[in-house]
Design an enzyme around this catalytic site. Structure first.
Site, PDB file in Angstrom:
ATOM      1  N   THR B 111      18.665  -4.621   4.394  1.00  0.00           N
ATOM      2  CA  THR B 111      18.094  -3.710   5.386  1.00  0.00           C
ATOM      3  C   THR B 111      18.224  -4.177   6.827  1.00  0.00           C
ATOM      4  O   THR B 111      17.447  -3.809   7.671  1.00  0.00           O
ATOM      5  CB  THR B 111      16.610  -3.465   5.080  1.00  0.00           C
ATOM      6  N   THR B 187      16.202  -9.315   1.224  1.00  0.00           N
ATOM      7  CA  THR B 187      15.308 -10.481   1.261  1.00  0.00           C
ATOM      8  C   THR B 187      14.859 -10.947  -0.118  1.00  0.00           C
ATOM      9  O   THR B 187      14.501 -12.106  -0.274  1.00  0.00           O
ATOM     10  CB  THR B 187      14.059 -10.162   2.106  1.00  0.00           C
ATOM     11  N   ASP B 188      14.861 -10.052  -1.115  1.00  0.00           N
ATOM     12  CA  ASP B 188      14.252 -10.413  -2.401  1.00  0.00           C
ATOM     13  C   ASP B 188      14.847 -11.677  -3.017  1.00  0.00           C
ATOM     14  O   ASP B 188      14.125 -12.527  -3.525  1.00  0.00           O
ATOM     15  CB  ASP B 188      14.389  -9.254  -3.398  1.00  0.00           C
ATOM     16  N   LYS B 266      10.723 -16.739  -0.773  1.00  0.00           N
ATOM     17  CA  LYS B 266      10.030 -15.531  -0.322  1.00  0.00           C
ATOM     18  C   LYS B 266       8.634 -15.552  -0.939  1.00  0.00           C
ATOM     19  O   LYS B 266       8.500 -15.605  -2.159  1.00  0.00           O
ATOM     20  CB  LYS B 266      10.788 -14.281  -0.769  1.00  0.00           C
TER      21      LYS B 266
END
Lengths: 665, 465
Positions: B111, B187-188, B266
């Protein structure tokens, strides 16, 4: 400063407004009475200016769904604001400051909004789509407001005609601004995320006064549901104003309805003035293209000035630049609003967009005498190669802000050749308005990809329709006219038709045949009087009131006893709620029946006998003493005025007997 | 997505919704007046998300709002023209200035820069240098940028194929003279990719920086711009020649932290400040103006250094998160299925229950590689402390010190890609390449503030942001 382009405010007639082609519309924002906020589970309606932590954010413009940038967004980008949010653990969770995605929309809020949509006779949508409406001023940490439309194209009756309602939206409320200086803006987040509806009318109003009246009507419709919040800031309205040849201007966030007419007047005046300025400029051959002279640094010329604003700036190491407006001589002093000249349009833009917020932030050659020395102005004119037909604007600040400021001055001047630029304007206390931002358009809308569409089922439509109160104008008419004893006083009508007791009052009228006058006196005036004595009259339940009214109808108590009993019960039962059984108990205990003639006569005899034994300085004092003694026994059981007459009659009868009073000295 | 491939869809419309459009001869982007049993509406017909029901049509009304109308209520639709959305990030040519560092940005999806996808209702990445420059013009202050979109996948769909492809492309770009590499990534699983790149691209002469965003760049308060600016600055200007992750430090829009690729994780599903260095301090903090190093020991930029590219990978590795009451059959099933390497995230210092020993014994017999990490994330596996730990080690379980479970998983996959020999794999696993195991845990490598504690509240309020 020359004269305003319109007659003074008080002298304006509807014909005058018709002549300039005034058109007004409203966007009424009303907070809903829900337990929690719209997209998270934070409690609604808790306010606190205290805070535990702060978060800093910046905003960047993004594209709309249709692939375009919004003008407002681009403007806010120029301001380069550091936006600080104050956070209190009791009012805000991670949703409000955009670190958690939204939860599903608050159903309670949707139901209230549906009920209001029915009252406004809107065509309901079948599926809610949550949109993001961009706000780059930072008033919402996400940079957009989550909002959705429930219905379009409704109407309300107003003075034998219809006011069209364009749409009703349900949206989350924004932050409260704490301060905004230079590039630093601070917000409180407690109000953020509260559910509110936005009711948008078509521009169907043609005078300032009727705009205020329609606004009041919409507010009353909202309140008639008893499911909206009240108090300062719970209802806020944007007023859209245009005159013939002008532009729709939005005056944003007017907190009180009575301020609306004066604000509209000044905006109408501003637009008429701007249109005249355009004509003058066009006649002088000034066009959009002719305003392009680059700004120049004039710091060295004004280095020795004693004029405080510039001297202070120079002491801080700031620079001074001059913008030449070709062919603008004399224009900057044109009066646009009360006590306001055209020059303020430039000062506002410099303040808001270039963030030069220390005022004055500009000075111009049309007001030359008030500022720099004449020889400095001459030198500046020479440096700028200005003729006597040109106007000069000086502005001071750091280089980066000056770049923005000079560009904005040129932009505003170019707009003057076209007419009235599309602004959102801020209402000011004196009834004038100031620039807030460029008017946003449909391009700031973007679908919210975080939430799915929500179907509004036929069942839900039917269920909310069933909850709808009667139209407020029908309640008003009943209150005004009901009963042999006469209708309600207008003040009571206005307050009670939207009060939580409205349905109860209607019930008393229909079931008990009580008059509007009596209900207005008790539920309106008397309750207000008790509130002023710091008694919380909401503790008096409808059932308890019904018990009292029933006792009155059954002649178990006098009309005069009603207020006395209400006050007494509020005092004994502090701070509890008063139930019907409490009333029944008390009525069994004490005699509240109207006093009979015999009872009155016996009491009078006793008191008269009593006062014979005592001396009074005046006859008046004697009467007052007697009344006091009598009321102790007869309170609530007899009309005070009647009793006074009886006492006076008796006293004057006994006057025929030899006086025992001393001579008056 | 539609389950029935044969079902006719048109911009997400199907069933009754599509039928009503067809019946009235209108389609997506038509500007229509709609007469329904609930009144009249006017607007432009928009595409519909394929995951939404088939009973409604979506209209953009003139105020810019979208509304849904039930197909069954529609009586008449009259077309008055059409207007197609043209969602394009304002593209401007990325300026090239000789003398500025050359940075290559690889796109994998995610994103960072994105635009709306009507059919999924979500955002999809938009990427070219021109688009990036159009939305974040500051990037040109730091470098000459070249971009290459390798794949367009959400980060949960990254896998061995992508890791190898990415590593090879990075190596090639560095060989062709890039002064820094940036990888745009969802990001995951960014920390998985950061770990595997550390092992696959060893000894890089220049920075390799992974970056993403927690709020997509179609939101005005997105973290994408600052993350991207800081990542580009790190790649262009810093002398950290390692695989790192560059993401928001605090939730405030202030600075980013640079995390070593093997120590980062994360830690929050939605916060901007989700990436944290665990069991150590971050390498540096960075804002658009400056880089502040927190550590002195790191591999410095050196254009002459020779890289070691090793893209071996085995997909016969799994990660088992132990829970109380676990039965041995879970582990046995993994062994029977053919997994050759198993990383266990054990409780506390690295424990599983007694019944599991039976399965561990089976693993030992079958020559399966079993490694122990800790669920606590912070701290070392300490298998000598209790008798049970020693028993497990006897059954062939190898403790991995303070290697994070996900990093251990990535490393074992990489190691088993090179050898199936127990000792050789063990030696690869225990030989540190990029701080996946550290010798010392600094006192400030474990900080989890608890709200409401007076001194923490004081910090939150006075330090502001």
């Amino acid at each position: 400063m020359d004269a305003l382009p319109l007659k003074p405010f008080q002298e304006m007639t509807s014909e005058d407004y018709a002549e300039i082609g005034l058109m007004c519309g409203l966007e009424v924002h009303q907070q809903l009475l829900t337990d929690t906020k719209l997209f998270c589970r934070c409690p609604a309606g808790h306010y606190s200016s205290d805070y535990d932590a702060e978060v800093l954010r910046h905003m960047r413009p993004t594209l709309s769904e249709m692939g375009e940038y919004d003008g407002t967004a681009l403007m806010e980008k120029k301001t380069r604001k550091n936006i600080t949010y104050r956070i209190h653990h009791a009012t805000v969770c991670t949703y409000e400051f955009d670190d958690t995605p939204p939860f599903l929309i608050n159903d309670q809020a949707v139901d209230i909004a549906l009920e209001l949509s029915h009252l406004l006779r809107l065509n309901l949508v079948n599926e809610l789509h949550i949109a993001r409406k961009q706000y780059l001023d930072g008033s919402i940490p996400t940079g957009f407001q989550r909002t959705t439309i429930l219905g379009v194209d409704g109407w309300i009756p107003f003075k034998e005609r219809r006011i069209d309602i364009r749409q009703l939206g349900l949206e989350e409320d924004s932050c409260r601004e704490v301060s905004d200086h230079g590039h630093e803006r601070t917000y409180l987040t407690d109000r953020l995320g509260m559910p509110l509806i936005e009711v948008v009318t078509e521009p169907n109003m043609f005078t300032p006064q009727e705009t205020a009246e329609v606004c009041d009507l919409i507010r009353k419709i909202c309140r008639s549901t008893q499911k909206v919040r009240r108090g300062y800031g719970a209802t806020r309205q944007d007023v859209n104003v245009s005159v013939r040849g002008g532009t729709r201007i939005e005056i944003k966030g007017v907190p009180q309805i009575w301020r609306i007419p004066h604000l509209i007047y000044n905006e109408a005046s501003r637009q008429v003035a701007l249109l005249r300025i355009k004509d003058v400029l066009n006649a002088r051959g000034i066009t959009h293209e002719s305003i392009n002279t680059p700004a120049m640094d004039v710091t060295s010329i004004v280095a020795k000035t004693t004029w405080a604003p510039i001297k202070t700036a120079l002491d801080l190491g700031l620079k001074v630049r001059c913008v030449l407006l070709s062919g603008f001589a004399g224009i900057l002093n044109t009066t646009t609003q009360e006590h306001t000249t055209f020059a303020k349009e430039f000062s506002d833009r410099v303040r808001v967009i270039a963030c030069l917020s220390q005022l004055p932030n500009i000075v111009h050659s049309d007001a030359a005498a008030e500022s720099l020395w004449p020889q400095d102005w001459l030198k500046i004119r020479k440096r700028m190669k200005a003729t006597e037909n040109d106007a000069l604007i000086l502005v001071w600040g750091n280089d980066q802000d000056l770049d923005t400021a000079c560009e904005e001055i040129l932009i505003r001047a170019r707009e003057a050749t076209v007419g009235v630029p599309s602004d959102t304007r801020q209402p000011l206390k004196d009834g004038t308005n100031g620039f807030e931002r460029v008017l946003p358009g449909a391009d700031r809308m973007y679908p919210d990809t975080d939430l799915p569409p929500i179907e509004i089922t036929a069942d839900r439509v039917a269920r909310t329709k069933a909850l709808m109160p009667e139209f407020v104008w029908e309640t008003e008419a009943r209150f005004r006219e009901w009963g042999n004893g006469g209708g309600m006083a207008e003040e009571d009508v206005q307050r009670l038709c939207i009060s939580p007791r409205a349905i109860f009052i209607t019930r008393c009228m229909i079931d008990l045949k009580l008059s509007g006058k009596l209900l207005g006196t008790i539920c309106g005036q008397w309750m207000r009087a008790l509130s002023r004595k710091n008694l919380d009259t909401r503790r008096f339940t409808d059932e308890a009131l019904l018990e009292i009214f029933s006792a009155y109808i059954a002649k178990r108590m006098a009309r005069e006893g009603i207020p006395w009993l209400i006050e007494r019960m509020l005092r004994i039962h502090e701070p509890e709620h008063i139930k019907a059984s409490d009333v029944a108990l008390l009525l069994d205990e004490i005699d509240m029946k109207p006093a009979t003639d015999e009872q009155l006569s016996a009491h009078l005899d006793r008191v008269l006998y009593q006062v014979q034994e005592e001396n009074f300085p005046t006859a008046e004092k004697r009467v007052r003493y007697m009344m006091g003694e009598l009321m102790e026994d007869l309170v609530g059981r007899v009309d005070g005025m009647l009793l006074l007459k009886l006492v006076n009659d008796r006293v004057s009868q006994s006057k025929s007997a030899p006086s025992q009073e001393p001579m008056e000295t | 997505m539609s389950n029935n491939a044969a079902e006719k869809t048109n911009n997400g419309y199907r069933g009754p919704g599509l039928a009503v459009l067809d019946k009235h001869g209108v389609g997506v982007w038509s500007d229509v007046e709609v007469k329904t049993t609930g009144g009249k509406f006017r607007g432009i017909i928009l595409p519909r998300s394929e995951t939404s029901d088939d009973k409604h049509i979506v209209l953009k009304i003139c105020s810019g709002y979208n509304i849904g109308l039930a197909a069954e209520t529609i009586e008449l639709m009259t077309e008055h023209g059409s207007r197609k959305a043209n969602y394009q990030i304002a593209e401007q040519e990325f300026p090239i200035e000789p003398g500025k560092p050359n940075v290559v940005l690889f796109g994998t999806g995610g994103t960072i820069a994105s635009r709306l996808d009507y059919r999924s209702g979500a955002v999809i990445p938009a990427f070219s240098p021109g688009e990036l420059y159009g939305s974040v013009p500051e990037l040109a202050d730091y470098c000459n940028l070249r971009t290459e979109e390798l794949f367009s996948v959400f980060s949960e769909n990254m896998g061995p194929e992508q890791y190898v492809e990415l590593a090879k492309n990075i190596a090639q770009a560095i060989e062709y003279g890039a002064d820094g590499i940036v990888v745009g990534h969802g990001t995951d699983t960014m920390h998985h990719t950061a770990a595997i790149l550390t092992f696959m691209v060893q000894n890089p002469p220049v920075p390799i920086v992974l970056v993403g965003s927690q709020r997509s760049s179609d939101r005005p308060s997105s973290d994408a711009a600052l993350n991207l600016i800081c990542a580009i600055k790190t790649a262009a200007e810093s002398d950290i020649a390692e695989v790192v992750v560059c993401m928001f430090g605090p939730t405030s829009d202030q600075y980013c932290l640079i995390h070593r690729g093997t120590r980062v994780r994360k830690m929050h599903s939605s916060y901007r400040s989700t990436f944290r260095t665990l069991g150590d301090v971050p390498l540096a903090m960075i804002d658009p103006k400056s880089i502040t190093m927190f550590r002195e020991e790191y591999r410095k930029r050196d254009p002459k250094r020779q890289m070691i590219i090793n893209t071996n990978y085995s997909d016969e590795v799994t990660l088992l998160y132990y829970y109380p009451g676990m039965k041995p059959d879970v582990l046995e099933a993994m062994i029977e299925t053919g997994y050759r390497g198993i990383v266990i995230a054990g409780t506390g210092l690295g424990h599983v229950n007694k019944p599991t020993y039976r399965a561990l014994k089976l693993a030992q017999e079958r020559g399966v590689h079993v490694y122990m990490t800790v669920q606590t994330l912070w701290g070392f596996a300490g298998m000598y402390v209790y008798e049970t730990g020693r028993e497990m080690m006897k059954l062939g379980v190898v403790p991995l010190a303070n290697m994070l479970p996900e990093v251990a998983f990535m490393k074992l996959s990489w190691a088993l890609g090179q050898s199936d020999d127990l000792e050789e794999v063990k030696s690869i696993m225990l030989k540190t390449i990029g701080d996946e195991i550290t010798l010392r845990e600094p006192y400030n490598g474990y900080l989890l503030y608890q709200g409401a504690v007076p001194e923490v509240q004081e910090f939150l309020k006075s330090i502001k942001r």
